[in-house]
Design an enzyme around this catalytic site. Structure first.
Site, PDB file in Angstrom:
ATOM      1  CG  HIS A   1      -0.395   0.434   2.489  1.00 47.41           C
ATOM      2  ND1 HIS A   1       0.066  -0.464   3.440  1.00 47.41           N
ATOM      3  CD2 HIS A   1      -0.201   1.663   3.030  1.00 47.41           C
ATOM      4  CE1 HIS A   1       0.508   0.201   4.498  1.00 47.41           C
ATOM      5  NE2 HIS A   1       0.357   1.488   4.270  1.00 47.41           N
TER       6      HIS A   1
ATOM      7  CB  SER B   1       3.315   1.734   6.282  1.00 41.71           C
ATOM      8  OG  SER B   1       2.164   1.939   7.063  1.00 41.71           O
TER       9      SER B   1
ATOM     10  CG  ASP C   1       0.111  -3.817   2.841  1.00 39.17           C
ATOM     11  OD1 ASP C   1       0.240  -3.353   1.698  1.00 39.17           O
ATOM     12  OD2 ASP C   1       0.080  -3.106   3.869  1.00 39.17           O
TER      13      ASP C   1
END
Length: 331
Positions: free
Chosen positions: A54, A161, A84
């Site tokens: 993402h 992230s 992911d």
């Protein structure tokens, strides 16, 4: 050893391997984190960065900034939405940016960890905590869950992230992904990373096994409604998604229990390939880590009170339908 010294030493040994990932094609630009991955290649020029899918989305190139300020253009070589995970290749990675090794198993709850990355655009940050739990299922905005994730109370904020979650010996136990609430953060486990990333490097994508069924965990209420002796396994609720589920039967009705409608009449999966299945989480974890599309698996079930085994050929899970909102500057 003094805890302050432990984390100071950990920071100095690992932060050179952590990078900032910048996606300049976004309307506002985007940023996340990543880390140098060990491919086993002997050449120091071989540079692969692990980050989140993402973070990079579907771009072909991203800008990579190393801890000493060196910049490289990274080519995205593979992405997988269901875990992911994404891999970026850079040429001539700096020599000081050494690879980080993945842990061989999930960490035990209570183990000290640190989340490394670039939260809120603050390069080279470290936050600390402990492992709150392992083998968690993490829901996503796309409507599916990622199994086998690590829960931690180490703060994980936007921009973290894709960065590594490491133990005090510098082993990567997870790829930071999301914050679930106060003192609840999640990371994709090292086991999933070790399974998926090499395939992304070699083939650019990862093929996921798919039973094409919908299941729910067997709670005491569901067990009572279905005449089961114990609350374990998963109940097959629906098999309408395709032929891979042809050997299994879904629920055929509902029963009123304690003021609620409870599904009844479906097969109860207790084992796959002799591996005990106690929850939907364990079912998803087994399919991801132990099987491939087109494998034929033995599924032990309870059907109408009788135990039997069915053989099911797994399908390939279709790519998820994107359900993304407006671009967000920091991921």
């Amino acid at each position: 050893m003094n805890e302050e010294y432990i984390y100071e030493e950990l920071y100095q040994s690992t932060i050179p391997s952590v990078v900032s990932v910048y996606v300049t094609s976004d309307r506002l630009g985007g940023a996340g984190s990543g880390f140098v991955y060990d491919t086993g290649a002997a050449s120091p020029e071989a540079g692969y960065i692990v980050t989140n899918e993402h973070v990079v989305r579907t771009d072909n190139e991203v800008d990579i900034r190393f801890s000493n300020g060196d910049w490289r253009v990274g080519q995205i070589v593979g992405t997988d939405a269901y875990t992911d995970l994404a891999v970026v290749r850079v040429a001539n990675r700096p020599e000081y940016a050494r690879v980080l090794s993945l842990a061989s198993e999930n960490p035990a709850p209570g183990k000290r960890v640190a989340a490394l990355g670039n939260p809120m655009g603050l390069d080279g940050s470290l936050t600390t905590g402990v492992v709150s739990g392992a083998n968690r299922s993490m829901p996503t905005q796309e409507g599916f869950t990622i199994p086998d994730t690590v829960q931690t109370d180490a703060p994980i904020n936007p921009g973290n992230s894709g960065g590594p979650l490491v133990t005090t010996d510098g082993k990567v136990v997870g790829v930071n992904r999301a914050r679930g609430g106060d003192n609840i953060g999640f990371a994709i486990s090292a086991e999933i990373t070790a399974r998926v990333v090499p395939t992304l490097i070699e083939h650019s994508s990862y093929r996921h096994s798919y039973l094409k069924i919908q299941t729910i965990d067997i709670s005491p209420t569901i067990a009572a409604a279905n005449g089961l002796d114990e609350s374990r396994g998963v109940l097959v609720v629906d098999v309408s998604l395709g032929p891979a589920s042809g050997a299994l039967i879904g629920c055929r009705g509902q029963r009123q229990m304690n003021g609620h409608q409870v599904p009844v009449g479906g097969d109860v999966i207790t084992h796959i390939d002799s591996r005990r299945i106690d929850s939907h989480e364990e079912l998803m974890r087994h399919l991801l880590l132990e099987t491939q599309p087109n494998d034929t698996v033995s599924v032990d079930i309870i059907r109408d009170g009788a135990s039997l085994t069915e053989h099911v050929t797994l399908a390939e899970r279709p790519r998820p339908t994107p359900r993304r909102g407006p671009n967000v500057p920091v991921r």
